[in-house]
Design an enzyme around this catalytic site. Structure first.
Site, PDB file in Angstrom:
ATOM      1  N   GLY A  59      23.239  51.405  27.894  1.00 44.20           N
ATOM      2  CA  GLY A  59      22.652  50.175  27.367  1.00 44.20           C
ATOM      3  C   GLY A  59      21.282  49.871  27.950  1.00 44.20           C
ATOM      4  O   GLY A  59      20.400  49.342  27.259  1.00 44.20           O
ATOM      5  N   ASP A  74      28.228  42.459  28.057  1.00 45.82           N
ATOM      6  CA  ASP A  74      29.591  42.371  28.593  1.00 45.82           C
ATOM      7  C   ASP A  74      29.766  43.499  29.603  1.00 45.82           C
ATOM      8  O   ASP A  74      30.412  44.512  29.323  1.00 45.82           O
ATOM      9  CB  ASP A  74      30.606  42.482  27.452  1.00 45.82           C
ATOM     10  CG  ASP A  74      32.031  42.409  27.960  1.00 45.82           C
ATOM     11  OD1 ASP A  74      32.222  42.099  29.149  1.00 45.82           O
ATOM     12  OD2 ASP A  74      32.960  42.682  27.173  1.00 45.82           O
ATOM     13  N   SER A  75      29.186  43.314  30.772  1.00 42.51           N
ATOM     14  CA  SER A  75      29.182  44.422  31.738  1.00 42.51           C
ATOM     15  C   SER A  75      30.390  44.354  32.669  1.00 42.51           C
ATOM     16  O   SER A  75      31.018  43.311  32.810  1.00 42.51           O
ATOM     17  CB  SER A  75      27.914  44.354  32.582  1.00 42.51           C
ATOM     18  OG  SER A  75      27.944  43.196  33.371  1.00 42.51           O
TER      19      SER A  75
HETATM   20  N1  SPD Z   1      35.150  41.497  37.750  1.00 35.61           N
HETATM   21  C1  SPD Z   1      35.311  42.025  36.428  1.00 35.61           C
HETATM   22  C2  SPD Z   1      34.350  41.497  35.433  1.00 35.61           C
HETATM   23  C3  SPD Z   1      34.577  42.190  34.114  1.00 35.61           C
HETATM   24  C4  SPD Z   1      33.737  41.714  33.013  1.00 35.61           C
HETATM   25  N2  SPD Z   1      33.792  42.527  31.822  1.00 35.61           N
HETATM   26  C5  SPD Z   1      35.063  42.647  31.255  1.00 35.61           C
HETATM   27  C6  SPD Z   1      35.089  43.288  29.919  1.00 35.61           C
HETATM   28  C7  SPD Z   1      35.958  42.553  28.971  1.00 35.61           C
HETATM   29  N3  SPD Z   1      35.515  42.645  27.632  1.00 35.61           N
END
Ligand code: SPD
Length: 288
Positions: free
Chosen positions: A147, A164-165
């Site tokens: 990305g 959405d990491s």
């Molecule tokens: N501490 C974990 C944070 C995760 C965030 N991303 C989650 C992906 C869900 N779609």
């Protein structure tokens, strides 16, 4: 139950140097999938009380019992802050949950989706159909690539970008750094809005401060929202937002009754309330 080196006496415990000395444990009924991809260890567990759970490199990404809170807030806060989001980009979130939520907006015409690890998509399609249904939307164009590199090639193209990491250790690290945010800004159209996974202001002060600093420096409008997700560290998580125009803290479009009734967490009131900070966090952000 199959043997798994992270399950002790039937319990999985999330232990991470990013939140030292504190750990959430869930009771596991079954190991559904456990394999290393090109990028990370992917585990899918059937928990005893919280549905299926996706774990990447030993960190909980979601459980079926509370995923709606995260996906709804990360998608609907920026999308409702924009007057007319037509072309959007979603980076990360190979489970498809953000796509599912973004697809609920009829005004959205195209959704570019960028995920580095194709195996996360495959595993989610197999075990998380209620999230991976996001991939069935014909407006979604999938790009299997990094990305942070993808975004640098996009100019003046998107109304809303959602990141959405995972956490800033492993494949998600570049998504917390300034060059990535500069790329996000250039990829936005006039009046564009970004929203990125913003960790916890209790547990990850340095990381959150850094994200807020970068977005304050780059965007004329900046804000931080947080909300409850029981299976994330500390039971909550934030999102860091930047905007080239629209005010972020209030939705600028109404929500139809039909859309509201499809949701479980987001409401226009929650949108506004999620920006009200505890006093220590307010002072922390004002000092930046
Ligand atoms: N501490 C974990 C944070 C995760 C965030 N991303 C989650 C992906 C869900 N779609």
């Amino acid at each position: 139950m199959k043997n798994h080196n992270k399950i002790i006496n039937g319990w999985f415990s999330e232990i991470c140097p990013m939140w030292p000395g504190i750990s959430l444990s869930l009771e596991i009924k079954e190991v559904l999938y456990s394999k290393k991809s090109k990028f990370q260890q992917i585990d899918m567990f059937q928990t005893k009380n919280h549905g299926k759970m996706l774990v990447l490199d030993e960190i909980i990404q979601l459980t079926e019992s509370d995923e709606f809170a995260y996906q709804e807030m990360l998608a609907h806060v920026p999308l409702f802050a924009h007057p007319n989001p037509e072309d959007i980009l979603v980076i990360g979130g190979g489970d498809g949950g953000i796509l599912r939520e973004a697809g609920r907006h009829d005004c959205v015409k195209t959704i570019d989706f960028c995920e580095i690890d194709e195996d996360v998509i495959k595993v989610s399609k197999e075990f998380l159909p209620d999230l991976a249904c996001g991939f069935d939307d014909p407006r979604v164009n999938i790009h299997i690539t990094d990305g942070s590199a993808f975004v640098l090639k996009q100019k003046n193209k998107y109304d809303v970008i959602i990141v959405d990491s995972s956490d800033p250790i492993g494949p998600g690290e570049a998504l917390f750094e300034r060059p990535f945010y500069e790329g996000l800004k250039k990829a936005l159209r006039k009046n564009g809005v970004i929203a990125t996974q913003g960790e916890s202001f209790f547990l990850h002060k340095e990381c959150v401060t850094n994200l807020v600093k970068i977005t304050k420096e780059l965007f004329p409008v900046q804000a931080y929202s947080y909300f409850l997700v029981p299976t994330y560290p500390g039971g909550h998580i934030g999102i860091c937002l930047g905007s080239l125009g629209p005010e972020l803290k209030k939705p600028c479009r109404g929500i139809s009754h039909s859309l509201q009734t499809q949701l479980k967490y987001y409401t226009p009131e929650i949108h506004e309330a999620s920006f009200v900070m505890p006093y220590f966090a307010r002072k922390m952000f004002e000092a930046i």
